[in-house]
Design a protein around this motif. Structure first.
Motif, mmCIF file in Angstrom:
data_model
loop_
_atom_site.group_PDB
_atom_site.id
_atom_site.type_symbol
_atom_site.label_atom_id
_atom_site.label_comp_id
_atom_site.label_asym_id
_atom_site.label_seq_id
_atom_site.Cartn_x
_atom_site.Cartn_y
_atom_site.Cartn_z
ATOM 1 N N LEU A 51 -14.367 -11.110 -25.110
ATOM 2 C CA LEU A 51 -15.596 -11.274 -24.316
ATOM 3 C C LEU A 51 -15.265 -11.343 -22.819
ATOM 4 O O LEU A 51 -15.926 -10.706 -21.992
ATOM 5 C CB LEU A 51 -16.352 -12.535 -24.754
ATOM 6 C CG LEU A 51 -17.622 -12.857 -23.949
ATOM 7 C CD1 LEU A 51 -18.644 -11.726 -24.036
ATOM 8 C CD2 LEU A 51 -18.260 -14.157 -24.422
ATOM 9 N N LYS A 52 -14.229 -12.104 -22.474
ATOM 10 C CA LYS A 52 -13.864 -12.226 -21.054
ATOM 11 C C LYS A 52 -13.561 -10.855 -20.472
ATOM 12 O O LYS A 52 -13.994 -10.518 -19.382
ATOM 13 C CB LYS A 52 -12.627 -13.125 -20.845
ATOM 14 C CG LYS A 52 -12.814 -14.614 -21.012
ATOM 15 C CD LYS A 52 -13.651 -15.284 -19.949
ATOM 16 C CE LYS A 52 -15.117 -15.290 -20.283
ATOM 17 N NZ LYS A 52 -15.680 -16.353 -21.012
ATOM 18 N N LEU A 53 -12.804 -10.064 -21.250
ATOM 19 C CA LEU A 53 -12.394 -8.751 -20.731
ATOM 20 C C LEU A 53 -13.607 -7.835 -20.563
ATOM 21 O O LEU A 53 -13.769 -7.194 -19.531
ATOM 22 C CB LEU A 53 -11.364 -8.135 -21.680
ATOM 23 C CG LEU A 53 -10.635 -6.929 -21.120
ATOM 24 C CD1 LEU A 53 -9.842 -7.301 -19.881
ATOM 25 C CD2 LEU A 53 -9.707 -6.321 -22.167
ATOM 26 N N LYS A 54 -14.470 -7.805 -21.585
ATOM 27 C CA LYS A 54 -15.668 -6.950 -21.501
ATOM 28 C C LYS A 54 -16.496 -7.307 -20.290
ATOM 29 O O LYS A 54 -16.912 -6.458 -19.533
ATOM 30 C CB LYS A 54 -16.600 -7.196 -22.700
ATOM 31 C CG LYS A 54 -16.192 -6.610 -23.981
ATOM 32 C CD LYS A 54 -17.285 -6.860 -25.014
ATOM 33 C CE LYS A 54 -16.792 -7.859 -26.012
ATOM 34 N NZ LYS A 54 -17.216 -7.690 -27.371
ATOM 35 N N GLU A 55 -16.790 -8.606 -20.150
ATOM 36 C CA GLU A 55 -17.825 -8.957 -19.181
ATOM 37 C C GLU A 55 -17.374 -8.782 -17.745
ATOM 38 O O GLU A 55 -18.188 -8.477 -16.895
ATOM 39 C CB GLU A 55 -18.411 -10.342 -19.437
ATOM 40 C CG GLU A 55 -17.487 -11.497 -19.235
ATOM 41 C CD GLU A 55 -18.147 -12.831 -19.555
ATOM 42 O OE1 GLU A 55 -19.334 -13.013 -19.280
ATOM 43 O OE2 GLU A 55 -17.444 -13.704 -20.082
ATOM 44 N N ILE A 56 -16.088 -8.940 -17.457
ATOM 45 C CA ILE A 56 -15.740 -8.806 -16.038
ATOM 46 C C ILE A 56 -14.983 -7.524 -15.711
ATOM 47 O O ILE A 56 -14.926 -7.129 -14.556
ATOM 48 C CB ILE A 56 -14.995 -10.039 -15.486
ATOM 49 C CG1 ILE A 56 -13.679 -10.283 -16.211
ATOM 50 C CG2 ILE A 56 -15.872 -11.268 -15.503
ATOM 51 C CD1 ILE A 56 -12.845 -11.328 -15.499
ATOM 52 N N SER A 57 -14.372 -6.868 -16.724
ATOM 53 C CA SER A 57 -13.633 -5.636 -16.383
ATOM 54 C C SER A 57 -14.319 -4.390 -16.925
ATOM 55 O O SER A 57 -13.887 -3.285 -16.660
ATOM 56 C CB SER A 57 -12.205 -5.712 -16.907
ATOM 57 O OG SER A 57 -12.231 -5.502 -18.299
ATOM 58 N N TYR A 58 -15.390 -4.588 -17.715
ATOM 59 C CA TYR A 58 -16.178 -3.480 -18.278
ATOM 60 C C TYR A 58 -15.328 -2.572 -19.172
ATOM 61 O O TYR A 58 -15.616 -1.383 -19.317
ATOM 62 C CB TYR A 58 -16.859 -2.644 -17.178
ATOM 63 C CG TYR A 58 -17.489 -3.445 -16.059
ATOM 64 C CD1 TYR A 58 -17.985 -4.716 -16.280
ATOM 65 C CD2 TYR A 58 -17.597 -2.931 -14.782
ATOM 66 C CE1 TYR A 58 -18.561 -5.457 -15.261
ATOM 67 C CE2 TYR A 58 -18.175 -3.656 -13.754
ATOM 68 C CZ TYR A 58 -18.647 -4.921 -13.997
ATOM 69 O OH TYR A 58 -19.202 -5.652 -12.984
ATOM 70 N N ILE A 59 -14.275 -3.132 -19.748
ATOM 71 C CA ILE A 59 -13.442 -2.365 -20.667
ATOM 72 C C ILE A 59 -13.878 -2.712 -22.086
ATOM 73 O O ILE A 59 -14.151 -3.886 -22.382
ATOM 74 C CB ILE A 59 -11.953 -2.731 -20.477
ATOM 75 C CG1 ILE A 59 -11.468 -2.171 -19.147
ATOM 76 C CG2 ILE A 59 -11.090 -2.209 -21.625
ATOM 77 C CD1 ILE A 59 -10.041 -2.537 -18.822
ATOM 78 N N HIS A 60 -13.896 -1.704 -22.955
ATOM 79 C CA HIS A 60 -14.241 -2.003 -24.332
ATOM 80 C C HIS A 60 -13.188 -2.949 -24.926
ATOM 81 O O HIS A 60 -11.982 -2.695 -24.824
ATOM 82 C CB HIS A 60 -14.298 -0.724 -25.174
ATOM 83 C CG HIS A 60 -14.381 -1.034 -26.627
ATOM 84 N ND1 HIS A 60 -13.302 -0.917 -27.466
ATOM 85 C CD2 HIS A 60 -15.391 -1.550 -27.367
ATOM 86 C CE1 HIS A 60 -13.664 -1.318 -28.674
ATOM 87 N NE2 HIS A 60 -14.928 -1.705 -28.633
ATOM 88 N N ALA A 61 -13.637 -4.024 -25.520
ATOM 89 C CA ALA A 61 -12.700 -4.984 -26.110
ATOM 90 C C ALA A 61 -13.350 -5.578 -27.342
ATOM 91 O O ALA A 61 -14.561 -5.798 -27.366
ATOM 92 C CB ALA A 61 -12.378 -6.080 -25.103
ATOM 93 N N GLU A 62 -12.546 -5.838 -28.354
ATOM 94 C CA GLU A 62 -13.097 -6.469 -29.558
ATOM 95 C C GLU A 62 -12.115 -7.478 -30.119
ATOM 96 O O GLU A 62 -10.895 -7.257 -30.068
ATOM 97 C CB GLU A 62 -13.373 -5.413 -30.626
ATOM 98 C CG GLU A 62 -14.749 -4.802 -30.511
ATOM 99 C CD GLU A 62 -15.113 -3.988 -31.738
ATOM 100 O OE1 GLU A 62 -15.523 -4.586 -32.742
ATOM 101 O OE2 GLU A 62 -14.947 -2.770 -31.668
ATOM 102 N N GLY A 63 -12.652 -8.549 -30.629
ATOM 103 C CA GLY A 63 -11.826 -9.556 -31.281
ATOM 104 C C GLY A 63 -12.048 -9.497 -32.779
ATOM 105 O O GLY A 63 -13.185 -9.282 -33.235
ATOM 106 N N PHE A 64 -10.985 -9.650 -33.533
ATOM 107 C CA PHE A 64 -11.093 -9.635 -34.997
ATOM 108 C C PHE A 64 -10.321 -10.799 -35.587
ATOM 109 O O PHE A 64 -9.307 -11.234 -35.019
ATOM 110 C CB PHE A 64 -10.472 -8.369 -35.585
ATOM 111 C CG PHE A 64 -11.153 -7.095 -35.172
ATOM 112 C CD1 PHE A 64 -12.392 -6.765 -35.686
ATOM 113 C CD2 PHE A 64 -10.543 -6.239 -34.273
ATOM 114 C CE1 PHE A 64 -13.021 -5.583 -35.307
ATOM 115 C CE2 PHE A 64 -11.172 -5.065 -33.890
ATOM 116 C CZ PHE A 64 -12.413 -4.735 -34.404
ATOM 117 N N ALA A 65 -10.774 -11.233 -36.768
ATOM 118 C CA ALA A 65 -9.934 -12.105 -37.579
ATOM 119 C C ALA A 65 -8.808 -11.213 -38.102
ATOM 120 O O ALA A 65 -9.085 -10.145 -38.682
ATOM 121 C CB ALA A 65 -10.746 -12.676 -38.731
ATOM 122 N N ALA A 66 -7.559 -11.617 -37.895
ATOM 123 C CA ALA A 66 -6.436 -10.728 -38.210
ATOM 124 C C ALA A 66 -6.473 -10.272 -39.666
ATOM 125 O O ALA A 66 -6.119 -9.139 -39.986
ATOM 126 C CB ALA A 66 -5.119 -11.423 -37.891
ATOM 127 N N GLY A 67 -6.937 -11.143 -40.556
ATOM 128 C CA GLY A 67 -6.979 -10.796 -41.975
ATOM 129 C C GLY A 67 -8.007 -9.718 -42.276
ATOM 130 O O GLY A 67 -7.978 -9.095 -43.340
#
Ligand code: F6R
Length: 616
Positions: free
Chosen positions: A488-504
């Motif tokens: 979320l931090k990366l998306k909102e301030i750098s406008y780069i597509h970013a996603e977080g996942f549960a590793a499993g």
């Protein structure tokens, strides 16, 4: 969203309004405007699309006459694009009345049609101009701004804080609020209005929170609060706990950089006064022991970053207090039929205390008989006022739109709540509680260690990755919400597509995203807490590495198992499992900030966003 400020007193109001707007610009920066009643008794106004600087430039070029009564607005556009015409103030009664607004008037279309049928024409597409026209029409009938407000406010549906002045009543600003914030600053021979105390804290730290469906009239000598029917309302002033220096950049390149650096202090201040004899005792929760013993379910509700803090809190409260905890996004919560009973405790989390989705979730829970507790960073805000109890985080004012220090303070407050409830419910052995308290007390120094040791290297890494188009974040257990927060931090301030996942979850779909060179941050849990969990994450790393991912690992000092599979390793100090998130998030915040800076972006005011989301 939108910031509003008002002033009546003896000083020229323009500078006071502009300084107040500068402090409220985090709430929206699509346009700004002011209206002032000058010494000759005429109303002058100026408004400009763009950030506050555009308004300043216009005023410098064509100054408005001085006046000691004024209102100012900084906008986050809802109805109508960010143009000069849609900027506030909006004028009515032959340009003798000026009005500003924060919120959304939901029935504005029918009201506008009614006014148009009455011969009124409009200069903007906003819902606000409709309210201005209605109040202007009532003013012509009554010649009294307070009466005009009372006649109109009950006709408006939705959310609003409205502030108005009329040139025939200099030295008076009238305001009303429903579902949007409004605070009065109490001065000597002058009074202020603001969306929050930041608007006036450099002039006074005595404040008065205006309640739901109340009208306030300020003059230099008096503050009179009534309900929408005109009945007097008692309000108790409070003292703002921070001063104006806390809301300055103080030499930092951005508010976000300053706030990241203030995280250890935010955690220390949130813990202070809440530990007694190696146990957590939260004085604000005195008297709630029976509730905590009786509760059979907790729902933690919040939005965005605060919801990720809630996810960390779930692990802690369940472990220590042995109560089932569900985390619900506030905007989803009330649009189904959740199971809520008298033994349900609904905990809301909000930095601003004004997020409309969260506020509505709290009200919904109360209506259904739940007890409500809020975790909030802003004194006098609406959500704590609507809750049965409040635990304040003491992060100090957070100005950058991207939340950082408030997030770590929210997790800290949730850890404190879990320990407090565990003690009250008898589910937490004293030794475990004492060990957790020690962990808490050691956290601030460890956060500073991460900043000292990793800031430069992580910033360098971000600089190299400025052209990256997508970054993934993986975590398990409490590392999962941290992966979400990093994205979320990366998306909102750098406008780069970013996603977080549960590793499993990787093997259930997202692994298809991995192609050679894809950067992936992996939050690795300590092997000291769970060798099994650690081994699982290490094997997830191997899986993505085998497919060409560029792996950046966040792992505790001394964890050598990650070395063979990592392109970069960022180290965090040793900490208890539930305390690691407060350390692991720091490099991710630094990464987002440095990458946005490398791209030449404004890290404090990212596009399309506002800090306080007071619309649904
Ligand atoms: C992200 C961010 C938002 C807020 C969310 C809730 O950096 O700041 O996701 O966390 O809008 O805001 P509050 O905590 O004020 O309710």
């Amino acid at each position: 969203m939108c910031g509003i400020v008002g002033y009546v007193g003896a000083r020229p109001s323009e500078d006071i309004l502009l300084a107040g707007l500068a402090r409220l610009e985090y709430r929206g920066y699509d346009s700004a405007g002011i209206a002032v009643i000058d010494e000759a008794g005429s109303l002058g106004s100026r408004k400009k699309a763009g950030k506050l600087q555009a308004l300043r430039d216009s005023l410098a070029e064509h100054p408005l006459p001085d006046g000691t009564t004024g209102i100012g607005h900084t906008r986050w556009a809802t109805h109508g694009g960010p143009t000069d015409a849609n900027a506030h103030p909006h004028l009515a009664d032959e340009d003798r009345l000026a009005l500003i607004h924060n919120g959304i008037i939901e029935n504005f279309a029918e009201l506008r049609a009614e006014l148009e049928a009455d011969g009124v024409s409009f200069r903007s597409e906003t819902d606000t101009e409709v309210a201005a026209a209605l109040i202007g029409r009532e003013y012509r009938r009554t010649g009294d701004l307070r009466t005009a407000f009372r006649a109109v406010v009950n006709r408006l549906e939705g959310a609003f804080t409205l502030l108005a002045l009329h040139q025939d009543e200099p030295g008076l600003v009238v305001a009303a609020r429903r579902n949007s914030p409004l605070v009065v600053g109490l001065g000597e021979g002058e009074n202020f209005l603001g969306s929050d105390v930041a608007a006036f804290v450099e002039h006074t730290r005595r404040a008065l929170a205006i309640g739901q469906d109340e009208i306030v009239a300020i003059t230099p000598e008096a503050v009179v609060v009534t309900d929408f029917e005109g009945n007097a309302v008692e309000s108790t002033p409070f003292e703002v706990s921070w001063d104006s220096a806390a809301a300055e950049k103080g030499g930092w390149p951005s508010f976000m950089a300053k706030e990241v650096a203030e995280q250890s202090e935010a955690v220390a201040n949130t813990i202070r006064g809440r530990i007694k004899d190696s146990a957590v005792v939260i004085p604000e929760l005195d008297g709630l022991d029976d509730l905590f013993r009786d509760v059979d379910r907790i729902i933690v509700t919040a939005c965005g970053t605060a919801a990720y803090a809630a996810m960390v809190g779930k692990y802690a409260i369940e472990q220590w207090a042995r109560v089932p905890v569900d985390v619900e996004l506030a905007h989803e919560f009330r649009y189904r039929d959740p199971v809520i009973g008298e033994r349900t405790l609904v905990v809301s989390i909000s930095q601003s205390g004004e997020t409309m989705d969260t506020l509505m979730a709290v009200k919904y829970a109360r209506e259904r008989g739940a007890r409500t507790l809020s975790i909030c960073n802003t004194q006098g805000a609406t959500i704590p006022r609507e809750s049965d109890a409040v635990v304040y985080t003491h992060a100090g004012p957070e100005v950058a739109v991207a939340s950082t220090k408030a997030f770590v303070a929210q997790i800290t407050a949730l850890l404190l709540l879990g320990l407090h409830m565990g003690r009250v419910r008898g589910s937490l052995p004293a030794e475990e509680s004492a060990a957790a308290v020690l962990e808490l007390e050691n956290l601030p120094a460890k956060i500073d260690d991460v900043l000292d040791a990793e800031q430069e290297r992580v910033s360098q890494l971000a600089g190299w990755m400025a052209d990256t188009r997508s970054v993934l974040f993986l975590g398990r257990h409490v590392g999962y919400p941290i992966a979400l927060e990093g994205a979320l931090k990366l998306k909102e301030i750098s406008y780069i597509h970013a996603e977080g996942f549960a590793a499993g979850e990787l093997k259930h779909g997202p692994i298809a995203l991995i192609e050679p060179g894809q950067p992936v941050f992996v939050i690795v849990p300590s092997p000291r807490h769970s060798a099994l969990l650690h081994a699982k994450v290490v094997s997830n790393i191997q899986e993505i590495r085998a497919r060409g991912a560029r792996v950046i690992v966040v792992a505790e000092e001394g964890d050598a198992a990650v070395l063979p599979f990592a392109d970069e390793v960022i180290r965090i100090p040793l900490a208890g499992a539930l305390f690691e998130p407060l350390l692991a998030v720091v490099p991710l915040q630094i990464f987002a900030m440095a990458l946005a800076t490398a791209k030449g972006l404004d890290v404090d005011q990212p596009r399309n966003l506002a800090k306080s989301v007071t619309v649904e």
